[in-house]
Write a protein that holds these residues in place. Structure first.
Motif, PDB file in Angstrom:
ATOM      1  N   VAL A   1       9.414   2.041   5.075  1.00 61.27           N
ATOM      2  CA  VAL A   1       8.731   1.004   5.848  1.00 61.27           C
ATOM      3  C   VAL A   1       9.800   0.286   6.663  1.00 61.27           C
ATOM      4  O   VAL A   1      10.745  -0.281   6.105  1.00 61.27           O
ATOM      5  CB  VAL A   1       7.986   0.004   4.945  1.00 61.27           C
ATOM      6  CG1 VAL A   1       7.457  -1.169   5.778  1.00 61.27           C
ATOM      7  CG2 VAL A   1       6.823   0.681   4.229  1.00 61.27           C
ATOM      8  N   LEU A   2       9.658   0.341   7.983  1.00 61.25           N
ATOM      9  CA  LEU A   2      10.639  -0.243   8.891  1.00 61.25           C
ATOM     10  C   LEU A   2       9.965  -1.311   9.737  1.00 61.25           C
ATOM     11  O   LEU A   2       8.930  -1.060  10.359  1.00 61.25           O
ATOM     12  CB  LEU A   2      11.231   0.833   9.812  1.00 61.25           C
ATOM     13  CG  LEU A   2      11.693   2.147   9.146  1.00 61.25           C
ATOM     14  CD1 LEU A   2      12.117   3.151  10.207  1.00 61.25           C
ATOM     15  CD2 LEU A   2      12.818   1.874   8.160  1.00 61.25           C
TER      16      LEU A   2
ATOM     17  N   PHE B   1       7.213  -4.207  15.571  1.00 58.79           N
ATOM     18  CA  PHE B   1       6.530  -3.007  15.075  1.00 58.79           C
ATOM     19  C   PHE B   1       6.748  -2.877  13.587  1.00 58.79           C
ATOM     20  O   PHE B   1       7.829  -3.202  13.051  1.00 58.79           O
ATOM     21  CB  PHE B   1       7.085  -1.740  15.732  1.00 58.79           C
ATOM     22  CG  PHE B   1       6.767  -1.599  17.192  1.00 58.79           C
ATOM     23  CD1 PHE B   1       5.459  -1.434  17.630  1.00 58.79           C
ATOM     24  CD2 PHE B   1       7.783  -1.635  18.148  1.00 58.79           C
ATOM     25  CE1 PHE B   1       5.175  -1.312  18.982  1.00 58.79           C
ATOM     26  CE2 PHE B   1       7.505  -1.501  19.496  1.00 58.79           C
ATOM     27  CZ  PHE B   1       6.200  -1.350  19.910  1.00 58.79           C
ATOM     28  N   VAL B   2       5.732  -2.399  12.873  1.00 60.53           N
ATOM     29  CA  VAL B   2       5.910  -1.941  11.507  1.00 60.53           C
ATOM     30  C   VAL B   2       5.664  -0.437  11.535  1.00 60.53           C
ATOM     31  O   VAL B   2       4.651   0.044  12.073  1.00 60.53           O
ATOM     32  CB  VAL B   2       4.979  -2.658  10.514  1.00 60.53           C
ATOM     33  CG1 VAL B   2       3.501  -2.509  10.885  1.00 60.53           C
ATOM     34  CG2 VAL B   2       5.216  -2.139   9.101  1.00 60.53           C
ATOM     35  N   VAL B   3       6.619   0.312  10.985  1.00 60.64           N
ATOM     36  CA  VAL B   3       6.593   1.779  11.037  1.00 60.64           C
ATOM     37  C   VAL B   3       6.614   2.299   9.606  1.00 60.64           C
ATOM     38  O   VAL B   3       7.459   1.897   8.799  1.00 60.64           O
ATOM     39  CB  VAL B   3       7.820   2.329  11.796  1.00 60.64           C
ATOM     40  CG1 VAL B   3       7.716   3.840  11.963  1.00 60.64           C
ATOM     41  CG2 VAL B   3       7.985   1.637  13.141  1.00 60.64           C
ATOM     42  N   VAL B   4       5.683   3.198   9.279  1.00 56.79           N
ATOM     43  CA  VAL B   4       5.660   3.824   7.956  1.00 56.79           C
ATOM     44  C   VAL B   4       5.903   5.315   8.124  1.00 56.79           C
ATOM     45  O   VAL B   4       5.189   5.997   8.867  1.00 56.79           O
ATOM     46  CB  VAL B   4       4.322   3.593   7.223  1.00 56.79           C
ATOM     47  CG1 VAL B   4       4.339   4.263   5.855  1.00 56.79           C
ATOM     48  CG2 VAL B   4       4.028   2.097   7.086  1.00 56.79           C
TER      49      VAL B   4
ATOM     50  N   GLU C   1       0.840  -1.213   0.000  1.00 57.28           N
ATOM     51  CA  GLU C   1       0.000   0.000   0.000  1.00 57.28           C
ATOM     52  C   GLU C   1       0.867   1.252   0.000  1.00 57.28           C
ATOM     53  O   GLU C   1       0.558   2.241  -0.683  1.00 57.28           O
ATOM     54  CB  GLU C   1      -0.906   0.007   1.236  1.00 57.28           C
ATOM     55  CG  GLU C   1      -2.096  -0.927   1.162  1.00 57.28           C
ATOM     56  CD  GLU C   1      -2.802  -1.051   2.514  1.00 57.28           C
ATOM     57  OE1 GLU C   1      -2.569  -0.197   3.405  1.00 57.28           O
ATOM     58  OE2 GLU C   1      -3.590  -2.007   2.682  1.00 57.28           O
ATOM     59  N   THR C   2       1.947   1.212   0.766  1.00 49.20           N
ATOM     60  CA  THR C   2       2.844   2.363   0.864  1.00 49.20           C
ATOM     61  C   THR C   2       3.522   2.644  -0.469  1.00 49.20           C
ATOM     62  O   THR C   2       3.592   3.799  -0.911  1.00 49.20           O
ATOM     63  CB  THR C   2       3.914   2.120   1.953  1.00 49.20           C
ATOM     64  OG1 THR C   2       3.268   1.863   3.195  1.00 49.20           O
ATOM     65  CG2 THR C   2       4.813   3.341   2.102  1.00 49.20           C
ATOM     66  N   ILE C   3       4.043   1.603  -1.136  1.00 46.59           N
ATOM     67  CA  ILE C   3       4.709   1.804  -2.425  1.00 46.59           C
ATOM     68  C   ILE C   3       3.704   2.262  -3.487  1.00 46.59           C
ATOM     69  O   ILE C   3       4.008   3.086  -4.352  1.00 46.59           O
ATOM     70  CB  ILE C   3       5.459   0.528  -2.873  1.00 46.59           C
ATOM     71  CG1 ILE C   3       6.463   0.849  -3.980  1.00 46.59           C
ATOM     72  CG2 ILE C   3       4.548  -0.566  -3.342  1.00 46.59           C
ATOM     73  CD1 ILE C   3       7.752   1.441  -3.530  1.00 46.59           C
ATOM     74  N   GLN C   4       2.473   1.772  -3.388  1.00 49.49           N
ATOM     75  CA  GLN C   4       1.430   2.167  -4.332  1.00 49.49           C
ATOM     76  C   GLN C   4       1.075   3.651  -4.164  1.00 49.49           C
ATOM     77  O   GLN C   4       0.986   4.397  -5.148  1.00 49.49           O
ATOM     78  CB  GLN C   4       0.195   1.297  -4.132  1.00 49.49           C
ATOM     79  CG  GLN C   4      -0.835   1.406  -5.235  1.00 49.49           C
ATOM     80  CD  GLN C   4      -1.939   0.383  -5.066  1.00 49.49           C
ATOM     81  OE1 GLN C   4      -2.409   0.151  -3.958  1.00 49.49           O
ATOM     82  NE2 GLN C   4      -2.359  -0.231  -6.158  1.00 49.49           N
TER      83      GLN C   4
ATOM     84  N   ARG D   1       2.158   5.609  10.080  1.00 51.34           N
ATOM     85  CA  ARG D   1       1.579   4.383  10.629  1.00 51.34           C
ATOM     86  C   ARG D   1       2.574   3.726  11.585  1.00 51.34           C
ATOM     87  O   ARG D   1       3.771   3.703  11.315  1.00 51.34           O
ATOM     88  CB  ARG D   1       1.272   3.437   9.461  1.00 51.34           C
ATOM     89  CG  ARG D   1       0.296   2.336   9.704  1.00 51.34           C
ATOM     90  CD  ARG D   1      -0.135   1.781   8.350  1.00 51.34           C
ATOM     91  NE  ARG D   1      -1.162   0.771   8.474  1.00 51.34           N
ATOM     92  CZ  ARG D   1      -1.860   0.293   7.443  1.00 51.34           C
ATOM     93  NH1 ARG D   1      -1.635   0.737   6.227  1.00 51.34           N
ATOM     94  NH2 ARG D   1      -2.777  -0.637   7.623  1.00 51.34           N
ATOM     95  N   LEU D   2       2.056   3.209  12.696  1.00 50.03           N
ATOM     96  CA  LEU D   2       2.890   2.442  13.620  1.00 50.03           C
ATOM     97  C   LEU D   2       1.995   1.369  14.233  1.00 50.03           C
ATOM     98  O   LEU D   2       1.073   1.678  14.976  1.00 50.03           O
ATOM     99  CB  LEU D   2       3.490   3.331  14.713  1.00 50.03           C
ATOM    100  CG  LEU D   2       4.714   2.778  15.470  1.00 50.03           C
ATOM    101  CD1 LEU D   2       5.368   3.879  16.313  1.00 50.03           C
ATOM    102  CD2 LEU D   2       4.368   1.616  16.395  1.00 50.03           C
ATOM    103  N   GLU D   3       2.250   0.129  13.868  1.00 53.34           N
ATOM    104  CA  GLU D   3       1.417  -0.974  14.344  1.00 53.34           C
ATOM    105  C   GLU D   3       2.277  -2.055  14.993  1.00 53.34           C
ATOM    106  O   GLU D   3       3.412  -2.283  14.584  1.00 53.34           O
ATOM    107  CB  GLU D   3       0.616  -1.579  13.188  1.00 53.34           C
ATOM    108  CG  GLU D   3      -0.393  -0.617  12.598  1.00 53.34           C
ATOM    109  CD  GLU D   3      -1.251  -1.266  11.531  1.00 53.34           C
ATOM    110  OE1 GLU D   3      -1.295  -2.519  11.474  1.00 53.34           O
ATOM    111  OE2 GLU D   3      -1.885  -0.519  10.764  1.00 53.34           O
ATOM    112  N   MET D   4       1.711  -2.714  15.990  1.00 55.68           N
ATOM    113  CA  MET D   4       2.397  -3.784  16.699  1.00 55.68           C
ATOM    114  C   MET D   4       1.752  -5.114  16.332  1.00 55.68           C
ATOM    115  O   MET D   4       0.540  -5.198  16.151  1.00 55.68           O
ATOM    116  CB  MET D   4       2.288  -3.556  18.210  1.00 55.68           C
ATOM    117  CG  MET D   4       2.993  -4.586  19.060  1.00 55.68           C
ATOM    118  SD  MET D   4       2.718  -4.276  20.834  1.00 55.68           S
ATOM    119  CE  MET D   4       1.085  -5.002  21.029  1.00 55.68           C
TER     120      MET D   4
END
Length: 362
Positions: free
Chosen positions: A218-219, A355-358, A38-41, A288-291
């Motif tokens: 995206v980390l 965590f995923v961090v955008v 989604e981020t690259i799109q 965005r920051l999700e666990m």
């Protein structure tokens, strides 16, 4: 110990290699794949560049790095068709420390290119892939040359073991512990936190100069749930390594003094740690920051403890061998490690979180 010169995942494709023991990392990447795509799109819709610059920081040497590139190419292709825009060329930079087994990555490139052409009847996009050895704690690329940066399971590795873990005589203040433990003095947690702040700030500053305005990152990073540094999550796996090394000491394989001064260059940040540093550094907007947690999964006939031990070995082998020398019996060490993990899991679940961090460059 110079981390940049020593640290690397175990290369090759043998039983103890990272390539054979990185399924956990692949599973995490797959779990947040929808976020990455989604981020690259969104980025491509906004920028539609003729030449798309992509970097994978901490690419390592297993199959995971090139699978990400293939996914990105497919998403950009689909988006290009939707908006009737010519497909861009792809400039892909694979980064890791100089000791990484880049050769195994490069050896797989002919198959990667062939498969892409085969799926597209010998056509397909122009993809230029290069290796960029070096630490991402500092500049790696020219100004404004990248649109998208991806880093999976790399940013919890610090640039060095925090110097404050040693007194003025070079003696450890955290004896018998390879990381933050219940028995660690408070200064140990502070030392790790300070090093994370310094490193993550430098990482963000460096990437902000290399990304175009509006560029995305995206980390994926190991972390912890609360403010307490000691829990039954990621920190507990280091507690088990301390215990396993203590067994090696008791059996006369390694010296206590060597164990006392062995510390990992690792830090599991909390959600607040990440948010505060992004805000303080100021170059990025936190999109965005999700666990999330990864469900336990093992190969047929293998215990969970054995699977975890093999993963930790593939990550730590270079550092352990450099510090303890040839005298250390890694097979026995990690057999004990796996046994302790299984014993602990029988008592109480361990829940390492990720965590995923955008981030979007302002």
């Amino acid at each position: 110990m110079d981390v940049e010169k020593v640290f690397h995942m175990t290369g090759g494709v043998g039983k103890t290699s990272y390539a054979q023991n990185s399924s956990l990392q692949k599973k995490a990447s797959d779990m947040v794949k929808h976020i990455t795509m989604e981020t690259i799109q969104e980025l491509y819709y906004a920028e539609t560049p003729k030449s798309l610059g992509i970097a994978d920081l901490g690419c390592s040497s297993g199959p995971n790095s090139l699978s990400l590139i293939k996914d990105i190419v497919e998403v950009v292709e689909g988006t290009s068709h939707k908006i009737f825009h010519p497909l861009p060329e792809f400039r892909v930079f694979l980064n890791d420390l100089p000791t990484n087994d880049f050769n195994s990555v490069f050896k797989s490139l002919p198959d990667f290119y062939r498969d892409l052409k085969k799926e597209r009847n010998e056509g397909g996009p122009a993809i230029f892939i290069a290796g960029y050895p070096g630490s991402f704690y500092g500049r790696l690329f020219p100004n404004n040359c990248l649109h998208f940066i991806y880093s999976s399971y790399s940013l919890h590795w610090l640039s060095k073991v925090p110097p404050a873990l040693y007194d003025e005589h070079g003696k450890s203040i955290n004896k018998g512990n390879v990381y933050i433990s219940v028995s660690s003095p408070p200064i140990v947690s502070q030392a790790y936190w300070n090093q994370f702040q310094e490193d993550f700030s430098l990482f963000l500053k460096s990437r902000s100069e290399e990304l175009v305005t509006g560029g995305r990152m995206v980390l994926i990073v190991l972390g912890r749930i609360g403010q307490d540094h000691v829990d039954r999550g990621n920190s507990f796996f280091w507690e088990i390594l301390s215990r396993s090394l203590a067994i090696s000491v008791s059996q006369g394989e390694i010296e206590q003094e060597k164990l006392d001064c062995y510390h990992v260059h690792f830090y599991a940040p909390s959600k607040n740690d990440i948010e505060d540093e992004v805000r303080r550094e100021g170059s990025f907007e936190l999109d965005r920051l999700e666990m999330f947690e990864i469900e336990r999964e093992v190969k047929g006939g293998e215990s969970y403890g054995t699977a975890v031990a093999m993963t930790v070995r593939a990550i730590q082998e270079s550092m352990l061998c450099n510090h303890f020398g040839d005298g250390i019996d890694l097979d026995t060490l990690f057999k004990n490690y796996g046994k302790i993990v299984d014993e602990e899991m029988a008592k109480q679940e361990m829940k390492p979180i990720t965590f995923v961090v955008v981030l979007k460059k302002l």
